[in-house]
Design a protein around this motif. Structure first.
Motif, PDB file in Angstrom:
ATOM      1  N   SER A   1      42.589  60.592  56.322  1.00 61.11           N
ATOM      2  CA  SER A   1      43.955  60.076  56.394  1.00 61.11           C
ATOM      3  C   SER A   1      43.967  58.582  56.662  1.00 61.11           C
ATOM      4  O   SER A   1      44.844  57.857  56.169  1.00 61.11           O
ATOM      5  CB  SER A   1      44.739  60.812  57.480  1.00 61.11           C
ATOM      6  N   TYR A   2      42.975  58.103  57.441  1.00 62.89           N
ATOM      7  CA  TYR A   2      42.906  56.668  57.718  1.00 62.89           C
ATOM      8  C   TYR A   2      42.681  55.879  56.432  1.00 62.89           C
ATOM      9  O   TYR A   2      43.369  54.890  56.162  1.00 62.89           O
ATOM     10  CB  TYR A   2      41.781  56.382  58.712  1.00 62.89           C
ATOM     11  N   PHE A   3      41.705  56.334  55.608  1.00 66.68           N
ATOM     12  CA  PHE A   3      41.429  55.613  54.375  1.00 66.68           C
ATOM     13  C   PHE A   3      42.567  55.757  53.368  1.00 66.68           C
ATOM     14  O   PHE A   3      42.881  54.809  52.638  1.00 66.68           O
ATOM     15  CB  PHE A   3      40.111  56.100  53.764  1.00 66.68           C
ATOM     16  N   VAL A   4      43.199  56.936  53.323  1.00 67.61           N
ATOM     17  CA  VAL A   4      44.341  57.119  52.426  1.00 67.61           C
ATOM     18  C   VAL A   4      45.489  56.219  52.844  1.00 67.61           C
ATOM     19  O   VAL A   4      46.133  55.552  52.013  1.00 67.61           O
ATOM     20  CB  VAL A   4      44.776  58.605  52.404  1.00 67.61           C
ATOM     21  N   GLU A   5      45.759  56.174  54.159  1.00 72.03           N
ATOM     22  CA  GLU A   5      46.834  55.315  54.655  1.00 72.03           C
ATOM     23  C   GLU A   5      46.536  53.843  54.367  1.00 72.03           C
ATOM     24  O   GLU A   5      47.426  53.082  53.974  1.00 72.03           O
ATOM     25  CB  GLU A   5      47.004  55.518  56.159  1.00 72.03           C
ATOM     26  N   ARG A   6      45.274  53.468  54.550  1.00 73.18           N
ATOM     27  CA  ARG A   6      44.906  52.081  54.281  1.00 73.18           C
ATOM     28  C   ARG A   6      45.085  51.740  52.815  1.00 73.18           C
ATOM     29  O   ARG A   6      45.572  50.665  52.467  1.00 73.18           O
ATOM     30  CB  ARG A   6      43.463  51.844  54.707  1.00 73.18           C
ATOM     31  N   ARG A   7      44.706  52.685  51.935  1.00 67.96           N
ATOM     32  CA  ARG A   7      44.883  52.455  50.503  1.00 67.96           C
ATOM     33  C   ARG A   7      46.360  52.348  50.141  1.00 67.96           C
ATOM     34  O   ARG A   7      46.767  51.488  49.346  1.00 67.96           O
ATOM     35  CB  ARG A   7      44.209  53.585  49.717  1.00 67.96           C
ATOM     36  N   LEU A   8      47.182  53.203  50.751  1.00 68.37           N
ATOM     37  CA  LEU A   8      48.626  53.128  50.503  1.00 68.37           C
ATOM     38  C   LEU A   8      49.211  51.815  51.013  1.00 68.37           C
ATOM     39  O   LEU A   8      50.062  51.202  50.365  1.00 68.37           O
ATOM     40  CB  LEU A   8      49.330  54.321  51.162  1.00 68.37           C
ATOM     41  N   MET A   9      48.729  51.384  52.188  1.00 70.53           N
ATOM     42  CA  MET A   9      49.214  50.121  52.739  1.00 70.53           C
ATOM     43  C   MET A   9      48.803  48.950  51.853  1.00 70.53           C
ATOM     44  O   MET A   9      49.584  48.008  51.649  1.00 70.53           O
ATOM     45  CB  MET A   9      48.659  49.936  54.147  1.00 70.53           C
ATOM     46  N   GLU A  10      47.587  49.005  51.311  1.00 69.60           N
ATOM     47  CA  GLU A  10      47.149  47.953  50.398  1.00 69.60           C
ATOM     48  C   GLU A  10      48.022  47.940  49.146  1.00 69.60           C
ATOM     49  O   GLU A  10      48.404  46.878  48.656  1.00 69.60           O
ATOM     50  CB  GLU A  10      45.684  48.159  50.014  1.00 69.60           C
ATOM     51  N   GLY A  11      48.320  49.145  48.615  1.00 67.84           N
ATOM     52  CA  GLY A  11      49.157  49.222  47.428  1.00 67.84           C
ATOM     53  C   GLY A  11      50.560  48.696  47.668  1.00 67.84           C
ATOM     54  O   GLY A  11      51.183  48.114  46.770  1.00 67.84           O
ATOM     55  N   LYS A  12      51.067  48.878  48.886  1.00 66.10           N
ATOM     56  CA  LYS A  12      52.395  48.372  49.225  1.00 66.10           C
ATOM     57  C   LYS A  12      52.373  46.927  49.698  1.00 66.10           C
ATOM     58  O   LYS A  12      53.427  46.343  49.967  1.00 66.10           O
ATOM     59  CB  LYS A  12      53.011  49.247  50.323  1.00 66.10           C
ATOM     60  N   GLY A  13      51.166  46.357  49.827  1.00 68.44           N
ATOM     61  CA  GLY A  13      51.058  44.967  50.218  1.00 68.44           C
ATOM     62  C   GLY A  13      51.225  44.712  51.696  1.00 68.44           C
ATOM     63  O   GLY A  13      51.569  43.593  52.096  1.00 68.44           O
ATOM     64  N   MET A  14      50.978  45.708  52.541  1.00 73.09           N
ATOM     65  CA  MET A  14      51.170  45.555  53.978  1.00 73.09           C
ATOM     66  C   MET A  14      49.860  45.440  54.750  1.00 73.09           C
ATOM     67  O   MET A  14      49.870  45.246  55.959  1.00 73.09           O
ATOM     68  CB  MET A  14      51.973  46.743  54.526  1.00 73.09           C
ATOM     69  N   GLU A  15      48.728  45.564  54.073  1.00 76.51           N
ATOM     70  CA  GLU A  15      47.426  45.489  54.741  1.00 76.51           C
ATOM     71  C   GLU A  15      46.928  44.050  54.752  1.00 76.51           C
ATOM     72  O   GLU A  15      47.107  43.304  53.779  1.00 76.51           O
ATOM     73  CB  GLU A  15      46.415  46.380  54.025  1.00 76.51           C
ATOM     74  N   LYS A  16      46.298  43.645  55.839  1.00 73.65           N
ATOM     75  CA  LYS A  16      45.795  42.281  55.943  1.00 73.65           C
ATOM     76  C   LYS A  16      44.504  42.125  55.141  1.00 73.65           C
ATOM     77  O   LYS A  16      43.650  42.999  55.140  1.00 73.65           O
ATOM     78  CB  LYS A  16      45.532  41.918  57.411  1.00 73.65           C
ATOM     79  N   VAL A  17      44.373  40.997  54.456  1.00 74.44           N
ATOM     80  CA  VAL A  17      43.194  40.689  53.658  1.00 74.44           C
ATOM     81  C   VAL A  17      42.154  40.033  54.564  1.00 74.44           C
ATOM     82  O   VAL A  17      42.476  39.158  55.368  1.00 74.44           O
ATOM     83  CB  VAL A  17      43.553  39.750  52.492  1.00 74.44           C
ATOM     84  N   SER A  18      40.904  40.445  54.431  1.00 75.50           N
ATOM     85  CA  SER A  18      39.832  39.914  55.280  1.00 75.50           C
ATOM     86  C   SER A  18      38.916  38.946  54.541  1.00 75.50           C
ATOM     87  O   SER A  18      37.909  38.512  55.082  1.00 75.50           O
ATOM     88  CB  SER A  18      38.995  41.057  55.861  1.00 75.50           C
ATOM     89  N   TRP A  19      39.252  38.593  53.297  1.00 71.47           N
ATOM     90  CA  TRP A  19      38.407  37.684  52.529  1.00 71.47           C
ATOM     91  C   TRP A  19      38.427  36.279  53.128  1.00 71.47           C
ATOM     92  O   TRP A  19      39.315  35.917  53.898  1.00 71.47           O
ATOM     93  CB  TRP A  19      38.893  37.592  51.086  1.00 71.47           C
ATOM     94  N   ARG A  20      37.455  35.471  52.719  1.00 67.85           N
ATOM     95  CA  ARG A  20      37.459  34.046  52.995  1.00 67.85           C
ATOM     96  C   ARG A  20      36.948  33.318  51.763  1.00 67.85           C
ATOM     97  O   ARG A  20      36.157  33.860  50.994  1.00 67.85           O
ATOM     98  CB  ARG A  20      36.605  33.712  54.223  1.00 67.85           C
ATOM     99  N   GLY A  21      37.429  32.095  51.542  1.00 69.71           N
ATOM    100  CA  GLY A  21      37.041  31.356  50.350  1.00 69.71           C
ATOM    101  C   GLY A  21      37.693  31.891  49.093  1.00 69.71           C
ATOM    102  O   GLY A  21      37.186  31.670  47.985  1.00 69.71           O
ATOM    103  N   HIS A  22      38.826  32.577  49.222  1.00 68.16           N
ATOM    104  CA  HIS A  22      39.488  33.206  48.085  1.00 68.16           C
ATOM    105  C   HIS A  22      40.642  32.340  47.584  1.00 68.16           C
ATOM    106  O   HIS A  22      40.903  31.256  48.117  1.00 68.16           O
ATOM    107  CB  HIS A  22      39.992  34.595  48.478  1.00 68.16           C
ATOM    108  N   THR A  23      41.342  32.838  46.573  1.00 65.58           N
ATOM    109  CA  THR A  23      42.503  32.154  46.002  1.00 65.58           C
ATOM    110  C   THR A  23      43.751  32.967  46.294  1.00 65.58           C
ATOM    111  O   THR A  23      43.781  34.179  46.067  1.00 65.58           O
ATOM    112  CB  THR A  23      42.344  31.982  44.476  1.00 65.58           C
ATOM    113  N   VAL A  24      44.788  32.295  46.792  1.00 62.89           N
ATOM    114  CA  VAL A  24      46.058  32.939  47.101  1.00 62.89           C
ATOM    115  C   VAL A  24      47.112  32.424  46.125  1.00 62.89           C
ATOM    116  O   VAL A  24      47.305  31.211  46.005  1.00 62.89           O
ATOM    117  CB  VAL A  24      46.502  32.646  48.548  1.00 62.89           C
TER     118      VAL A  24
END
Length: 425
Positions: A134-157
Motif C-alpha cells: 500500500s505504501y508503494f501504491v500510494e506513493r505511485r498514486l501521489m506521484e501521478g497526481k503530482g503531490m510527491e516530492k522529487v529527490s533528484w539533483r542536477g535536474h531540469t524543472v
C-alpha cells in the motif's frame, strides 16, 4: 537565513561549524526525509498492530523455550530448543515458514504454543506485505497526481505549460539522448498529465502539481538542487496569456531565491517585460513569437533566408545547429584553424564561438593577498557558509562569424551547422 529544498526547513547554518553550506543543506534535507517517514508511520494503525504482534510472537517464542528447557530429558537433546540462540533461530525459521526441522518442540504445551506462533506469524506477514504494498501504491498514486516530492539533483524543472511544452520536452530528451531528468510543474488536467507521463515514461518524466510561483511547490520539485529552471509563458493563445509575464517574473524570483546559482531560462509574451527578468538575474529570455515578423518579411523579400531559418530550426529534418567541444590542441589557435578542423573532420560549418564568462564573487575575491587580521576575521566568519552568501554564475557570450585571426580561448565552444543529429562526438 537560508531557504532549503523543503519549504518547512528554514534554518541558518550554525556559525560555529566548518561544514560547507551545501553539505549542511543536504544533511537537513535527509533529516527531514527521515522525519517524514517517522511522521507517516506514527499515523499508520498497521504499524502498531505489527508491533503488538511482534511482541506477542516474541513472548510465545520465549514461552516455548522455557517450556522445552524445563521438560528436557537427560542425555541426547541435540534437536531440542535448549538455548536462547536456538530459540531465536527456531522463531525465525518457523516464522518465515521455512521449517528446516533441525530444532522443534517436543512437549505438548510447546507444540500448542507453536501453533499459535505459526498463526500469528502468518497474520504478521500478511499485514506487513499489505502495508509495504500500500505504501508503494500510494506513493505511485501521489506521484501521478503530482503531490510527491522529487529527490533528484542536477535536474531540469519546467514551470508552466503552453502549446510548445510537448515540443520542448521532445527537444530536451533528443539533445540529451534521453538522459535528462525533467520535472514538470503546472496545473494541467489529469488526463493531459497522464498522457504526457505515458508518452515519456521511458525517459522517467516526473510531475509536480501546483502553482509554480509558490516556493512550497518549487520545493516539491527540489528546485534548490536543480541545474536548470525553464519557465514557459503559462496559458493558452485564445485568452491572450493573461497574467503570464507577471507569473513568469514571480517564478524567476522564487527560483533564484531558493538557489542563486540555478540557470533560469524564461519565455515572455511582451518583450517590454524583459527588464524585470534581467533584474531577477534570469540567464536567458525568449520572447514568444519574436521572430515571426522577421521571417514573414524575409519570405516576401528574400524567401531563401526564411526557408534557411526554417530548415536549420527544424528539429527533425536538419541540418542541425549544435555546440561542439573544441579539441585542446586548437586552444590559442586562430578561428581559421578551427574552421578547417571541423570542415575536414566532420564536414561541419563553424559559424561562431560560444564562451562562458564568470560573474559574481566568491570569498577569495574580497580578501587581500597579505591576509591581514581583518581578512582572517572575515574568513572565519564566512567559512563554511560561502555557498549561502557568495556565488558565481556564467554569462554566455556569442561571437558570430569572428575574424580568422580570433584566438580560441580555453572555455570556448564551437557553434556548428552539421548533418549530424548530435553536436558532441
Amino acid at each position: 537565513m537560508v531557504i532549503y529544498p523543503d519549504p518547512r526547513i528554514v534554518m541558518s547554518v550554525p556559525e560555529n561549524t566548518s561544514v560547507p553550506g551545501w553539505a549542511w543543506r543536504q544533511y537537513l534535507a535527509v533529516r527531514e526525509s527521515f522525519r517524514d517517514v517517522r511522521d507517516r508511520l506514527k499515523h499508520e494503525r498497521s504499524v502498531y498492530i505489527m508491533a503488538g504482534l511482534g511482541l506477542a510472537l516474541l513472548s510465545l517464542g520465549v514461552a516455548v523455550f522455557l517450556v522445552e528447557r524445563a521438560n528436557m530429558p537427560a542425555g541426547d537433546h541435540s534437536n531440542w530448543i535448549d538455548t536462547i540462540g536456538h530459540a531465536l533461530y527456531w522463531m525465525f525459521v518457523t516464522g518465515t515458514t521455512t521449517g528446516y526441522g533441525d530444532y522443534y518442540p517436543h512437549t505438548g504445551v510447546g507444540r500448542a504454543l507453536t501453533v499459535l506462533f505459526l498463526v500469528g506469524s502468518m497474520v504478521l506477514t500478511s499485514i506487513m506485505t499489505a502495508t509495504i504494498a500500500s505504501y508503494f501504491v500510494e506513493r505511485r498514486l501521489m506521484e501521478g497526481k503530482g503531490m510527491e516530492k522529487v529527490s533528484w539533483r542536477g535536474h531540469t524543472v519546467i514551470c508552466g505549460w503552453n502549446v510548445n511544452g510537448r515540443d520542448l520536452l521532445e527537444g530536451i530528451y533528443r539533445e540529451t539522448r534521453d538522459s535528462a531528468q525533467v520535472v514538470m510543474v503546472n496545473n494541467l488536467p489529469e488526463e493531459e498529465v497522464s498522457e504526457l507521463l505515458y508518452q515519456f515514461a521511458r525517459q522517467g518524466l516526473r510531475f509536480v502539481r501546483g502553482d509554480f510561483v509558490h516556493e512550497s511547490v518549487l520545493g516539491r520539485a527540489n528546485c534548490a538542487l536543480a541545474a536548470t529552471v525553464v519557465i514557459l509563458a503559462d496559458g493558452v493563445i485564445h485568452n491572450g496569456f493573461a497574467g503570464a509575464d507577471e507569473r513568469t517574473v514571480l517564478c524567476a524570483l522564487a527560483a533564484k531565491s531558493m538557489s542563486p546559482t540555478v540557470k533560469v531560462c524564461a519565455e515572455l509574451v511582451d518583450e517590454k517585460n524583459q527588464g524585470h527578468l534581467r533584474r531577477a538575474q534570469v540567464d536567458h529570455v525568449v520572447v514568444l513569437g519574436e521572430h515571426d515578423d522577421y521571417l514573414l518579411s524575409k519570405a516576401v523579400a528574400a524567401p531563401g533566408v526564411a526557408v534557411a531559418f526554417q530548415e536549420i530550426l527544424n528539429p527533425v529534418r536538419g541540418p542541425y545547429i549544435h555546440q561542439a567541444r573544441i579539441p585542446a590542441q586548437l586552444v590559442d589557435q586562430d578561428f581559421a584553424a578551427l574552421h578547417r578542423y571541423f570542415r575536414e573532420k566532420r564536414g561541419a560549418l563553424v559559424i561562431g564561438v560560444v564562451s562562458e564568462e564568470e560573474r559574481g564573487m566568491n570569498l577569495e575575491d574580497i580578501l587581500s593577498d597579505d591576509m591581514s587580521a581583518i581578512d582572517q576575521f572575515i574568513k572565519r566568519q564566512f567559512e563554511g557558509m560561502e555557498g549561502d552568501y557568495f556565488h558565481k554564475s556564467g554569462s554566455i557570450k556569442l561571437k558570430i562569424n569572428p575574424p580568422d585571426s580570433y584566438k580560441i580561448q580555453k572555455n570556448d565552444v564551437a557553434l556548428i551547422i552539421t548533418s549530424e543529429s548530435s553536436g558532441n562526438p
